[in-house]
Design a protein around this motif. Structure first.
Motif, short mmCIF file in Angstrom:
data_model
loop_
_atom_site.label_atom_id
_atom_site.label_comp_id
_atom_site.label_asym_id
_atom_site.label_seq_id
_atom_site.Cartn_x
_atom_site.Cartn_y
_atom_site.Cartn_z
N THR A 155 0.83 -1.19 0.00
CA THR A 155 0.00 0.00 0.00
C THR A 155 0.87 1.24 0.00
N ASP A 156 0.33 2.31 -0.54
CA ASP A 156 1.01 3.58 -0.57
C ASP A 156 0.52 4.39 0.63
N PRO A 157 1.40 4.67 1.62
CA PRO A 157 0.93 5.37 2.81
C PRO A 157 0.39 6.77 2.52
N VAL A 203 -1.59 7.49 0.11
CA VAL A 203 -2.94 7.38 -0.45
C VAL A 203 -3.71 6.35 0.38
N PRO A 204 -4.57 6.78 1.29
CA PRO A 204 -5.33 5.83 2.11
C PRO A 204 -6.31 5.02 1.27
N LEU A 205 -6.41 3.73 1.58
CA LEU A 205 -7.33 2.85 0.87
C LEU A 205 -8.70 2.88 1.54
N PHE A 252 -11.82 1.53 3.57
CA PHE A 252 -11.74 0.68 4.76
C PHE A 252 -11.85 -0.80 4.41
N ARG A 306 -8.68 -1.97 2.78
CA ARG A 306 -7.57 -1.93 3.72
C ARG A 306 -7.60 -3.12 4.67
N GLN A 307 -8.79 -3.53 5.08
CA GLN A 307 -8.92 -4.68 5.96
C GLN A 307 -8.45 -5.97 5.28
N SER A 323 -4.59 -6.02 4.85
CA SER A 323 -3.86 -6.28 6.09
C SER A 323 -3.87 -7.77 6.44
N TYR A 356 -3.97 6.43 -6.54
CA TYR A 356 -3.12 5.34 -6.06
C TYR A 356 -2.10 4.95 -7.13
#
Length: 205
Positions: free
Chosen positions: A50-52, A54-56, A58, A61-62, A65, A154
């Protein structure tokens, strides 16, 4: 076909570079048990793709992870290109590791048991070869969205070698000899003046 059983957060596979007491280098997904061996994890293999900046979303992102994706490829590999395109079209964040050197091939063989490409890791799940239907089944089971939900800004991480090449050692300047005697610099000679009867003042231009 085996599907995922989601029960815990898992991380991407880490590959270790192991140098034995005899100097022999091997690669494994498990650290060496012998205390005499030098073990170094290969940087970047287990990073979450992931690119910190650019937030994904939710939901995405889950999933990332729990089941980070790493794609192993080589140049001039049509199935590798097809696998990469499928991940990109579906909006799956992933790290790409290239296999180009003998060390890369050895590390891949220790990780996957073979040297065929492409090779995909989805959390701790290994998928050898490319099959659109098989990859789709695994991505669905992991919980990746069926449609691309990546932000427009992104940018995927750049592909990097599976085995990072060591940085060259800085060049050392030769040390001065302690007993060396500094040689005196030659004295500058005074300029030679030439008398010109037409220029009695000696002015030079």
């Amino acid at each position: 076909m085996a599907l995922f059983v989601v029960s815990a957060v898992v991380q991407a596979q880490t590959v270790y570079r192991i140098t034995g007491p005899d100097g022999r280098v091997t690669f494994s997904d498990k650290p060496a048990l012998s205390g005499a061996a030098k073990v170094a994890p290969l940087a970047g293999v287990a990073n979450t793709p992931t690119d910190p900046a650019v937030p994904l979303p939710f939901e995405l992102r889950q999933v990332v992870s729990k089941f980070p994706v790493t794609l192993y490829t080589s140049s001039n590999c049509a199935p590798c290109d097809s696998g990469r395109s499928l991940l990109q079209m579906r909006g799956v964040p992933f790290n790409e590791k290239t296999v180009t050197t003998a060390q890369d091939a050895d590390a891949l063989k220790n990780l996957s048991g073979a040297t065929s490409l492409p090779f995909l890791t989805l959390g701790t799940q290994h998928v050898a070869g490319f099959s659109s239907s098989e990859w789709t089944t695994y991505l669905n089971a992991a919980g990746y969205p069926a449609q691309n939900k990546l932000p427009a800004s992104y940018r995927a991480p750049a592909a990097s070698p599976l085995v990072a090449l060591p940085k060259p050692a800085p060049r050392e300047e030769p040390a001065a000899t302690p007993n060396a005697v500094a040689q005196p610099k030659p004295a500058k000679s005074a300029p030679v003046s030439s008398h010109n009867p037409n220029n009695p003042a000696g002015i030079q231009f």
